[in-house]
Design a protein around this motif. Structure first.
Motif, short mmCIF file in Angstrom:
data_model
loop_
_atom_site.label_atom_id
_atom_site.label_comp_id
_atom_site.label_asym_id
_atom_site.label_seq_id
_atom_site.Cartn_x
_atom_site.Cartn_y
_atom_site.Cartn_z
N ARG A 1 7.56 -0.10 -1.85
CA ARG A 1 6.19 0.24 -0.89
C ARG A 1 5.01 -0.90 -1.64
O ARG A 1 5.06 -1.13 -2.83
CB ARG A 1 6.08 1.57 -1.21
N GLU A 2 3.99 -0.89 -0.51
CA GLU A 2 3.05 -1.52 -1.03
C GLU A 2 1.73 -0.55 -1.03
O GLU A 2 1.64 0.50 -0.35
CB GLU A 2 2.38 -2.45 0.22
N LEU A 3 0.93 -0.89 -2.22
CA LEU A 3 0.12 0.11 -2.49
C LEU A 3 -1.50 -0.58 -2.94
O LEU A 3 -1.41 -1.75 -3.78
CB LEU A 3 0.30 0.83 -3.86
N ALA A 4 -2.40 -0.35 -2.18
CA ALA A 4 -3.91 -1.15 -2.45
C ALA A 4 -4.68 -0.09 -3.28
O ALA A 4 -4.78 1.02 -3.29
CB ALA A 4 -4.55 -1.24 -1.07
N ILE A 5 -5.14 -0.70 -4.52
CA ILE A 5 -6.00 -0.18 -5.55
C ILE A 5 -7.11 -1.11 -5.60
O ILE A 5 -7.24 -2.04 -6.17
CB ILE A 5 -5.37 -0.08 -6.68
N ASP B 1 -9.62 -3.69 -4.67
CA ASP B 1 -9.34 -4.87 -3.83
C ASP B 1 -8.04 -5.64 -4.10
O ASP B 1 -7.88 -6.77 -3.81
CB ASP B 1 -10.47 -5.82 -3.92
N LYS B 2 -7.19 -5.18 -4.84
CA LYS B 2 -5.81 -5.70 -5.17
C LYS B 2 -4.85 -4.79 -4.49
O LYS B 2 -4.78 -3.65 -4.42
CB LYS B 2 -5.45 -5.54 -6.90
N THR B 3 -3.65 -5.71 -4.31
CA THR B 3 -2.46 -4.72 -3.71
C THR B 3 -1.33 -5.15 -4.55
O THR B 3 -0.93 -6.06 -5.17
CB THR B 3 -2.44 -5.72 -2.33
N TYR B 4 -0.48 -4.14 -4.70
CA TYR B 4 0.54 -4.01 -5.65
C TYR B 4 1.74 -3.56 -4.91
O TYR B 4 1.81 -2.94 -3.87
CB TYR B 4 0.30 -2.98 -6.64
N PRO C 1 17.20 2.81 -9.35
CA PRO C 1 18.01 3.73 -10.19
C PRO C 1 17.66 3.39 -11.68
O PRO C 1 17.75 4.41 -12.53
CB PRO C 1 19.46 3.34 -10.01
N ALA C 2 17.14 2.21 -11.94
CA ALA C 2 16.85 1.98 -13.45
C ALA C 2 15.35 2.48 -13.84
O ALA C 2 15.27 2.95 -15.02
CB ALA C 2 16.82 0.59 -13.81
N GLY C 3 14.50 2.60 -12.91
CA GLY C 3 13.09 2.89 -13.22
C GLY C 3 12.13 2.51 -12.00
O GLY C 3 12.48 2.34 -10.85
N VAL C 4 11.03 2.58 -12.50
CA VAL C 4 9.77 2.11 -11.65
C VAL C 4 9.23 0.78 -12.21
O VAL C 4 8.72 0.77 -13.30
CB VAL C 4 8.83 3.26 -11.65
N LYS C 5 8.70 -0.19 -10.96
CA LYS C 5 8.19 -1.51 -11.51
C LYS C 5 6.88 -1.54 -10.54
O LYS C 5 7.01 -1.43 -9.31
CB LYS C 5 9.34 -2.68 -11.32
N VAL C 6 5.77 -1.84 -11.11
CA VAL C 6 4.71 -2.15 -10.58
C VAL C 6 4.05 -3.40 -10.63
O VAL C 6 4.10 -4.04 -12.06
CB VAL C 6 3.58 -1.24 -11.13
N VAL C 7 3.90 -4.32 -9.65
CA VAL C 7 3.61 -5.66 -9.91
C VAL C 7 2.81 -5.92 -8.71
O VAL C 7 2.67 -5.50 -7.51
CB VAL C 7 4.93 -6.57 -9.38
N GLU C 8 1.49 -6.88 -9.20
CA GLU C 8 0.54 -7.22 -8.45
C GLU C 8 1.09 -8.07 -7.25
O GLU C 8 2.06 -8.88 -7.81
CB GLU C 8 -0.67 -7.85 -9.05
#
Length: 63
Positions: A10-14, A16-19, A25-32
């Motif tokens: 999924r895409e998330l805007a925080i 002025d940056k988009t992540y 199943p292994a976990g969660v990853k957040v990348v710019e």
């Protein structure tokens, strides 16, 4: 309940940056967006309460 057997992105805007958020199943990853490296947290770390420590250690190594 639906079983988590493949990655969900999924895409998330925080501000002025988009992540890009990847839940798998292994976990969660957040990348710019447009980058390769980001913060990864395993489900085991989150459940055990070590998520804050793991994120802080990973962030200190990447900088």
């Amino acid at each position: 309940m639906t079983k988590l057997d493949k990655p969900i992105r999924r895409e998330l805007a925080i501000g002025d940056k988009t992540y890009t958020i990847t839940i798998d199943p292994a976990g969660v990853k957040v990348v710019e967006k447009g980058r390769r490296n980001g913060i990864s947290l395993s489900w085991a770390d989150m459940v055990s309460g070590d998520a804050g420590v793991a994120a802080a250690l990973q962030g200190s190594v990447e900088k």
